[in-house]
Design a protein around this motif. Structure first.
Motif, mmCIF file in Angstrom:
data_model
loop_
_atom_site.group_PDB
_atom_site.id
_atom_site.type_symbol
_atom_site.label_atom_id
_atom_site.label_comp_id
_atom_site.label_asym_id
_atom_site.label_seq_id
_atom_site.Cartn_x
_atom_site.Cartn_y
_atom_site.Cartn_z
ATOM 1 N N GLU A 1 -55.870 13.190 9.287
ATOM 2 C CA GLU A 1 -56.463 12.246 8.343
ATOM 3 C C GLU A 1 -56.784 12.909 7.012
ATOM 4 N N GLY A 2 -57.145 14.201 7.052
ATOM 5 C CA GLY A 2 -57.401 14.927 5.811
ATOM 6 C C GLY A 2 -56.143 15.081 4.975
ATOM 7 N N VAL A 3 -55.048 15.455 5.608
ATOM 8 C CA VAL A 3 -53.779 15.614 4.895
ATOM 9 C C VAL A 3 -53.269 14.265 4.389
ATOM 10 N N GLU A 4 -53.442 13.226 5.199
ATOM 11 C CA GLU A 4 -53.015 11.895 4.775
ATOM 12 C C GLU A 4 -53.746 11.481 3.496
ATOM 13 N N ARG A 5 -55.049 11.743 3.447
ATOM 14 C CA ARG A 5 -55.825 11.399 2.255
ATOM 15 C C ARG A 5 -55.361 12.209 1.043
ATOM 16 N N LEU A 6 -55.104 13.505 1.252
ATOM 17 C CA LEU A 6 -54.660 14.363 0.147
ATOM 18 C C LEU A 6 -53.284 13.956 -0.368
ATOM 19 N N VAL A 7 -52.403 13.555 0.540
ATOM 20 C CA VAL A 7 -51.068 13.102 0.120
ATOM 21 C C VAL A 7 -51.187 11.862 -0.762
ATOM 22 N N GLN A 8 -52.045 10.925 -0.344
ATOM 23 C CA GLN A 8 -52.227 9.711 -1.135
ATOM 24 C C GLN A 8 -52.812 10.021 -2.514
ATOM 25 N N GLU A 9 -53.730 10.974 -2.567
ATOM 26 C CA GLU A 9 -54.317 11.352 -3.859
ATOM 27 C C GLU A 9 -53.290 11.984 -4.786
ATOM 28 N N GLN A 10 -52.450 12.879 -4.240
ATOM 29 C CA GLN A 10 -51.451 13.555 -5.052
ATOM 30 C C GLN A 10 -50.338 12.611 -5.497
ATOM 31 N N LEU A 11 -50.031 11.615 -4.675
ATOM 32 C CA LEU A 11 -48.989 10.650 -5.033
ATOM 33 C C LEU A 11 -49.347 9.889 -6.306
ATOM 34 N N GLN A 12 -50.630 9.611 -6.461
ATOM 35 C CA GLN A 12 -51.065 8.854 -7.642
ATOM 36 C C GLN A 12 -50.823 9.621 -8.939
ATOM 37 N N LYS A 13 -50.662 10.940 -8.847
ATOM 38 C CA LYS A 13 -50.440 11.766 -10.031
ATOM 39 C C LYS A 13 -48.968 11.857 -10.417
ATOM 40 N N LEU A 14 -48.095 11.359 -9.549
ATOM 41 C CA LEU A 14 -46.654 11.425 -9.807
ATOM 42 C C LEU A 14 -46.197 10.186 -10.570
ATOM 43 N N PRO A 15 -45.035 10.263 -11.264
ATOM 44 C CA PRO A 15 -44.459 9.071 -11.890
ATOM 45 C C PRO A 15 -44.209 7.991 -10.840
ATOM 46 N N GLU A 16 -44.237 6.760 -11.242
ATOM 47 C CA GLU A 16 -44.145 5.641 -10.292
ATOM 48 C C GLU A 16 -42.885 5.704 -9.440
ATOM 49 N N GLU A 17 -41.766 6.120 -10.040
ATOM 50 C CA GLU A 17 -40.513 6.167 -9.277
ATOM 51 C C GLU A 17 -40.509 7.282 -8.232
ATOM 52 N N ARG A 18 -41.460 8.234 -8.335
ATOM 53 C CA ARG A 18 -41.558 9.338 -7.376
ATOM 54 C C ARG A 18 -42.615 9.094 -6.302
ATOM 55 N N GLN A 19 -43.264 7.948 -6.349
ATOM 56 C CA GLN A 19 -44.362 7.673 -5.417
ATOM 57 C C GLN A 19 -43.906 7.026 -4.116
ATOM 58 N N LYS A 20 -42.607 7.001 -3.879
ATOM 59 C CA LYS A 20 -42.080 6.318 -2.699
ATOM 60 C C LYS A 20 -42.106 7.232 -1.469
ATOM 61 N N LEU A 21 -43.329 7.544 -1.050
ATOM 62 C CA LEU A 21 -43.563 8.395 0.124
ATOM 63 C C LEU A 21 -44.560 7.682 1.021
ATOM 64 N N LEU A 22 -44.176 7.430 2.261
ATOM 65 C CA LEU A 22 -45.007 6.680 3.200
ATOM 66 C C LEU A 22 -45.549 7.620 4.271
#
Length: 350
Positions: free
Chosen positions: A99-120
């Motif tokens: 759950e910690g890594v999942e939260r960190l992944v979501q936080e880091q995704l927001q910093k990427l360009p929109e076209e690079r945020q396609k990570l589930l």
């Protein structure tokens, strides 16, 4: 008279051999030490069946990582941004890490360009509700890459389609028993070579893949060849109780496949004696010992159920034993932790 009975037994045995084929015992495992089993069963034949696996490139770090969770996070985004299509499988030690890594992944995704945020991100661990566990088998939406955050449940228990990249920090949470303190605990330990090979193999099920081990190659050579048997790291009380029920009284001299420590055996014998399951001469007591042996529970819980019927609280004790016999019946997601703490404070106040 004895000769007549012996002849009758021999005749009966021959008739049974003609009627029934020889019994075959087949032991199968993905990470079994076949040599040990073969020697124990008198040189039994060991057959190694190679799975259909594609080539997997294994990569190591140059130096040991001080924080493998942070290293796993960095590797996830390196794969996502630099590698071709394919889902990612990350091995972690438990729910809290996942759950910690999942939260960190979501936080880091927001910093990427929109076209690079396609990570589930999709977690899977034993206490996760079954309907949420099934999400790992669903294909990712078009254009998305799926990253699966899993415990060692994904080593051999399940095969998840679409995996091309595996991230292996080299750790696992395992049960450990201290016979001196008489306490069991879950501790984080390095994986074995067999486990590491199983993990890397997850990347080659459907095509060529890559495995990123977050430790140097020389550390891999230091790992144990196979996982330490559970009989050497658990409370032996229930095992000894079953052996006693089978009529095996010499527990110290018993020919275990993997012999546990003498201290662990003595501690379990002492516990069974204190519970009344054994007599002064270490025989199974009657009726308590035989009743406990028939219940598929930890001896402490077996004795509690037996005594509960005498105190007319069997139903309540069944509920308590059921709750204690599983890891947890509750699923407490991280996003709800604030609400749980507030509810606990409210109960304390009232």
């Amino acid at each position: 008279m004895r000769m007549e009975k012996g002849a009758e037994c021999t005749t009966l045995l021959k008739q049974c051999q003609r009627k029934f084929p020889p019994l075959k015992l087949i032991i199968m495992s993905a990470s079994l030490d076949a040599r040990l089993f073969s020697e124990y069963f008198g040189g039994a034949r060991a057959v190694h069946v190679e799975g259909r696996q594609h080539h997997v490139d294994v990569f190591y770090t140059l130096h040991a990582e001080t924080d493998y969770v942070d290293a796993a996070l960095i590797t996830i985004f390196q794969i996502h941004l630099e590698e071709g299509p394919g889902d990612i499988l990350v091995f972690l030690t438990g729910q809290e890490e996942i759950e910690g890594v999942e939260r960190l992944v979501q936080e880091q995704l927001q910093k990427l360009p929109e076209e690079r945020q396609k990570l589930l991100t999709v977690p899977i661990f034993s206490s996760l509700p079954s309907e949420k566990q099934m999400r790992v088998f669903m294909p990712a939406p078009a254009g998305y890459r799926k990253v699966i955050l899993a415990t060692n449940i994904a080593e051999t228990s399940v095969t998840i389609p679409g995996i091309k990249f595996v991230i292996d920090p080299g750790f696992v949470k395992a049960r450990s028993y201290d016979p001196v303190k008489g306490m069991e605990s879950l501790i984080i330990i390095p994986t074995s070579k067999a486990q590491a090979l199983q993990r890397s193999g997850r990347a080659g099920r459907e095509g060529p893949g890559k495995c990123f081990r977050l430790y140097p190659e020389h550390e891999f050579e230091k790992l144990e060849d196979s996982t330490k048997p559970e009989i050497k790291r658990c409370n032996l009380s229930n095992v000894i109780l079953q052996l006693k029920a089978l009529g095996i009284d010499d527990i110290i001299g018993f020919d275990f496949l993997e012999k546990p420590s003498r201290a662990a055996i003595q501690k379990s014998l002492e516990q069974l004696f204190l519970l009344g399951a054994l007599t002064d001469d270490c025989k199974l007591s009657d009726p308590v010992g035989h009743q406990m042996a028939r219940l598929p529970l930890d001896p402490i819980y077996s004795k509690a159920l037996i005594l509960a019927s005498q105190f007319n609280c069997l139903e309540e004790m069944l509920i308590a034993v059921s709750m204690l016999s599983v890891e947890s019946i509750f699923y407490n997601p991280r996003e709800k932790s604030a609400e749980v703490h507030a509810y606990q404070l409210l109960l304390i106040c009232f």
